[in-house]
Motif scaffolding. Sequence first.
Motif, PDB file in Angstrom:
ATOM      1  N   ASN A   1       3.419 -15.555  19.976  1.00  0.00           N
ATOM      2  CA  ASN A   1       2.579 -14.364  20.076  1.00  0.00           C
ATOM      3  C   ASN A   1       3.449 -13.127  19.879  1.00  0.00           C
ATOM      4  OD1 ASN A   1      -0.071 -13.436  20.481  1.00  0.00           O
ATOM      5  ND2 ASN A   1       0.278 -13.021  22.634  1.00  0.00           N
ATOM      6  N   LYS A   2       3.904 -12.939  18.645  1.00  0.00           N
ATOM      7  CA  LYS A   2       4.755 -11.799  18.324  1.00  0.00           C
ATOM      8  C   LYS A   2       3.924 -10.521  18.267  1.00  0.00           C
ATOM      9  CE  LYS A   2       8.431 -14.413  17.508  1.00  0.00           C
ATOM     10  NZ  LYS A   2       9.661 -14.349  18.338  1.00  0.00           N
ATOM     11  N   HIS A   3       4.606  -9.389  18.187  1.00  0.00           N
ATOM     12  CA  HIS A   3       3.920  -8.101  18.077  1.00  0.00           C
ATOM     13  C   HIS A   3       3.962  -7.606  16.640  1.00  0.00           C
ATOM     14  CE1 HIS A   3       4.849  -7.339  22.604  1.00  0.00           C
ATOM     15  NE2 HIS A   3       3.740  -8.023  22.426  1.00  0.00           N
ATOM     16  N   VAL A   4       2.868  -6.985  16.212  1.00  0.00           N
ATOM     17  CA  VAL A   4       2.795  -6.489  14.839  1.00  0.00           C
ATOM     18  C   VAL A   4       2.236  -5.067  14.817  1.00  0.00           C
ATOM     19  CG1 VAL A   4       2.571  -8.735  13.693  1.00  0.00           C
ATOM     20  CG2 VAL A   4       0.511  -7.560  14.522  1.00  0.00           C
ATOM     21  N   ALA A   5       2.578  -4.380  13.748  1.00  0.00           N
ATOM     22  CA  ALA A   5       1.962  -3.098  13.421  1.00  0.00           C
ATOM     23  C   ALA A   5       1.527  -3.200  11.970  1.00  0.00           C
ATOM     24  CB  ALA A   5       2.932  -1.942  13.611  1.00  0.00           C
ATOM     25  N   LEU A   6       0.360  -2.707  11.671  1.00  0.00           N
ATOM     26  CA  LEU A   6      -0.118  -2.821  10.296  1.00  0.00           C
ATOM     27  C   LEU A   6      -0.983  -1.641   9.911  1.00  0.00           C
ATOM     28  CD1 LEU A   6      -3.112  -5.238  10.104  1.00  0.00           C
ATOM     29  CD2 LEU A   6      -1.798  -5.105  12.194  1.00  0.00           C
ATOM     30  N   LYS A   7      -1.053  -1.443   8.605  1.00  0.00           N
ATOM     31  CA  LYS A   7      -1.929  -0.428   8.037  1.00  0.00           C
ATOM     32  C   LYS A   7      -3.092  -1.144   7.378  1.00  0.00           C
ATOM     33  CE  LYS A   7      -1.958   3.733   5.137  1.00  0.00           C
ATOM     34  NZ  LYS A   7      -1.202   4.554   4.160  1.00  0.00           N
ATOM     35  N   LEU A   8      -4.297  -0.760   7.775  1.00  0.00           N
ATOM     36  CA  LEU A   8      -5.508  -1.401   7.280  1.00  0.00           C
ATOM     37  C   LEU A   8      -6.573  -0.342   7.092  1.00  0.00           C
ATOM     38  CD1 LEU A   8      -7.340  -4.066   6.957  1.00  0.00           C
ATOM     39  CD2 LEU A   8      -7.915  -3.668   9.349  1.00  0.00           C
ATOM     40  N   ASP A   9      -7.125  -0.245   5.892  1.00  0.00           N
ATOM     41  CA  ASP A   9      -8.206   0.704   5.630  1.00  0.00           C
ATOM     42  C   ASP A   9      -7.789   2.135   5.985  1.00  0.00           C
ATOM     43  OD1 ASP A   9     -10.755   1.448   4.818  1.00  0.00           O
ATOM     44  OD2 ASP A   9     -11.674   1.039   6.770  1.00  0.00           O
ATOM     45  N   ASP A  10      -6.508   2.470   5.745  1.00  0.00           N
ATOM     46  CA  ASP A  10      -5.933   3.782   6.054  1.00  0.00           C
ATOM     47  C   ASP A  10      -5.916   4.093   7.547  1.00  0.00           C
ATOM     48  OD1 ASP A  10      -5.183   4.523   3.474  1.00  0.00           O
ATOM     49  OD2 ASP A  10      -7.189   5.273   3.002  1.00  0.00           O
ATOM     50  N   HIS A  11      -5.959   3.049   8.378  1.00  0.00           N
ATOM     51  CA  HIS A  11      -5.768   3.175   9.822  1.00  0.00           C
ATOM     52  C   HIS A  11      -4.563   2.315  10.216  1.00  0.00           C
ATOM     53  CE1 HIS A  11      -9.727   5.022  11.101  1.00  0.00           C
ATOM     54  NE2 HIS A  11      -9.967   4.718   9.829  1.00  0.00           N
ATOM     55  N   TYR A  12      -3.969   2.626  11.377  1.00  0.00           N
ATOM     56  CA  TYR A  12      -2.838   1.857  11.883  1.00  0.00           C
ATOM     57  C   TYR A  12      -3.253   1.096  13.140  1.00  0.00           C
ATOM     58  CZ  TYR A  12       0.020   4.663   8.728  1.00  0.00           C
ATOM     59  OH  TYR A  12       0.554   5.270   7.614  1.00  0.00           O
ATOM     60  N   PHE A  13      -2.799  -0.138  13.248  1.00  0.00           N
ATOM     61  CA  PHE A  13      -3.112  -0.980  14.398  1.00  0.00           C
ATOM     62  C   PHE A  13      -1.816  -1.550  14.969  1.00  0.00           C
ATOM     63  CE2 PHE A  13      -6.805  -0.854  11.711  1.00  0.00           C
ATOM     64  CZ  PHE A  13      -7.883  -0.790  12.580  1.00  0.00           C
ATOM     65  N   ILE A  14      -1.722  -1.551  16.285  1.00  0.00           N
ATOM     66  CA  ILE A  14      -0.558  -2.095  16.981  1.00  0.00           C
ATOM     67  C   ILE A  14      -1.078  -3.096  18.001  1.00  0.00           C
ATOM     68  CG2 ILE A  14       1.479  -1.547  18.367  1.00  0.00           C
ATOM     69  CD1 ILE A  14       0.902   1.460  17.342  1.00  0.00           C
ATOM     70  N   CYS A  15      -0.633  -4.346  17.906  1.00  0.00           N
ATOM     71  CA  CYS A  15      -1.213  -5.383  18.760  1.00  0.00           C
ATOM     72  C   CYS A  15      -0.332  -6.626  18.721  1.00  0.00           C
ATOM     73  CB  CYS A  15      -2.615  -5.739  18.289  1.00  0.00           C
ATOM     74  SG  CYS A  15      -2.679  -6.337  16.577  1.00  0.00           S
ATOM     75  N   ALA A  16      -0.734  -7.629  19.459  1.00  0.00           N
ATOM     76  CA  ALA A  16      -0.093  -8.937  19.346  1.00  0.00           C
ATOM     77  C   ALA A  16      -0.657  -9.662  18.128  1.00  0.00           C
ATOM     78  CB  ALA A  16      -0.337  -9.754  20.607  1.00  0.00           C
ATOM     79  N   ASN A  17       0.184 -10.477  17.526  1.00  0.00           N
ATOM     80  CA  ASN A  17      -0.241 -11.257  16.358  1.00  0.00           C
ATOM     81  C   ASN A  17      -0.913 -12.547  16.847  1.00  0.00           C
ATOM     82  OD1 ASN A  17      -0.622 -11.933  13.687  1.00  0.00           O
ATOM     83  ND2 ASN A  17       1.462 -12.684  13.366  1.00  0.00           N
ATOM     84  N   ASN A  18      -2.012 -12.354  17.582  1.00  0.00           N
ATOM     85  CA  ASN A  18      -2.698 -13.486  18.221  1.00  0.00           C
ATOM     86  C   ASN A  18      -3.972 -13.883  17.488  1.00  0.00           C
ATOM     87  OD1 ASN A  18      -4.354 -11.329  18.849  1.00  0.00           O
ATOM     88  ND2 ASN A  18      -3.726 -11.223  20.987  1.00  0.00           N
ATOM     89  N   GLY A  19      -4.188 -13.316  16.331  1.00  0.00           N
ATOM     90  CA  GLY A  19      -5.368 -13.626  15.543  1.00  0.00           C
ATOM     91  C   GLY A  19      -6.430 -12.549  15.583  1.00  0.00           C
ATOM     92  N   ILE A  20      -6.278 -11.592  16.483  1.00  0.00           N
ATOM     93  CA  ILE A  20      -7.313 -10.557  16.616  1.00  0.00           C
ATOM     94  C   ILE A  20      -7.496  -9.766  15.332  1.00  0.00           C
ATOM     95  CG2 ILE A  20      -5.740  -8.812  17.589  1.00  0.00           C
ATOM     96  CD1 ILE A  20      -8.110  -7.925  19.362  1.00  0.00           C
ATOM     97  N   MET A  21      -6.397  -9.482  14.627  1.00  0.00           N
ATOM     98  CA  MET A  21      -6.518  -8.681  13.412  1.00  0.00           C
ATOM     99  C   MET A  21      -7.196  -9.449  12.285  1.00  0.00           C
ATOM    100  SD  MET A  21      -5.719  -5.646  14.093  1.00  0.00           S
ATOM    101  CE  MET A  21      -6.138  -5.148  12.424  1.00  0.00           C
ATOM    102  N   SER A  22      -7.120 -10.772  12.308  1.00  0.00           N
ATOM    103  CA  SER A  22      -7.831 -11.535  11.270  1.00  0.00           C
ATOM    104  C   SER A  22      -9.336 -11.410  11.447  1.00  0.00           C
ATOM    105  CB  SER A  22      -7.403 -13.002  11.299  1.00  0.00           C
ATOM    106  OG  SER A  22      -7.936 -13.676  12.425  1.00  0.00           O
ATOM    107  N   LEU A  23      -9.781 -11.177  12.679  1.00  0.00           N
ATOM    108  CA  LEU A  23     -11.208 -10.976  12.932  1.00  0.00           C
ATOM    109  C   LEU A  23     -11.622  -9.559  12.549  1.00  0.00           C
ATOM    110  CD1 LEU A  23     -11.451 -12.712  16.425  1.00  0.00           C
ATOM    111  CD2 LEU A  23     -11.821 -13.718  14.171  1.00  0.00           C
ATOM    112  N   ILE A  24     -10.755  -8.584  12.816  1.00  0.00           N
ATOM    113  CA  ILE A  24     -11.045  -7.195  12.453  1.00  0.00           C
ATOM    114  C   ILE A  24     -10.967  -7.018  10.937  1.00  0.00           C
ATOM    115  CG2 ILE A  24     -10.225  -4.804  12.669  1.00  0.00           C
ATOM    116  CD1 ILE A  24      -9.221  -5.587  15.487  1.00  0.00           C
TER     117      ILE A  24
END
Length: 281
Positions: A77-100
Motif C-alpha cells: 500500500n504505497k503512496h502516490v500523487a497523480l495528475k488526473l483531469d487537470d486535478h491533483y490527487f494524493i492518496c494510498a495506491n490501494n485501488g481507490i484511484m482506479s475507481l475514480i
Amino acid sequence: MPIITLTTDFGLKDPSTAAVKGAILSELDSVNIVDISHQVAPFHITEAAYIIKNSYSSFPKGSIHIVGVDSEITPENKHVALKLDDHYFICANNGIMSLIASEIKPEKIVEINIHDAIESNFPVLDVFVKVACHIARGGTLEVIGKTIPEIKQLKDFSPFINQDEKQIIGHVMYIDNYGNVVTNISRKIFENIGKGRKFKISARSVNFTKIHESYSHAINFNKPKETREEDGKKLALFNASNYIELAIYKSNPSTVGSASTLFGLKLKDTINIKFEDINAG
C-alpha cells in the motif's frame, strides 16, 4: 489562491482533521481548505471513491485533493500523487484511484518517496500535507516521487454480467445522508445490457420493475394531494451521478426510516437485476 480538499474517514470527533488543516496552514500563507467529507465509513475505499468522483470536477482545475482513507503505508500500500483531469490527487495506491479514474487516464503518476526524510506514524498529516503544499507552490510531481506507469486496479467492484446477458449482479456502494441506497450499476451498463427489455430489480425483500428519472417523477401530481402515494413510497431511480439508487420518497432515517433501514440493506449487499428473455413473447 490554491485549493486543497480533504476526504477522510477520520470522523468529526477526533483531532485528526484539525491537525491536518493546521499543518497545511502552517506551510502556506494563503490557501483554501475545503472539506469534501470526513464521514467515509472506516477504510471503505469504494464509498470514498464515489464521493470524490462525483465532487472533484466541480472544483477549479489545478485543485489538490488529499484522500485520507486506508492511507497507512505498507509494502502493498504505497503512496502516490497523480495528475488526473487537470486535478491533483494524493492518496494510498490501494485501488481507490482506479475507481475514480475509471473513465479517464491519469496524465502523470508518481510513487511518493520522501518518507525517509520525514518521521511519521500519521502519513496524511506528515506526508500528504507536505506533498500537497509542494504542489500548491508550483512544485512538480517528479521532485517528490518516481514515475510509475499505472495505479493499482480494482476489478472486483464492477457489476457481474452473466454470459447470456440476462442478469446484472451489483452491490451497494454508498448510503447517503437520507439513507438512500446507491448501487454500483450505472445507467450506461443497465441500458447496454437491458436493451429496453422488461426487468426486475431485487434487493432482499424489495422488488422494482421501473426506474424513475428523479424522486418527484415517481409521484403522480395529477392526483389530489390527499390521494397521492408520497411519503414512504418505495422507488428506484437513476440518481444525479447516473447510478441506480433505491430510495424512499422524502425519507427521514431518524423518524420514519429510510431505504437502508426499511429494505434491510447495508454496504456491499447484493443487488440483482434480471431481464426477460429477448425472445420472450
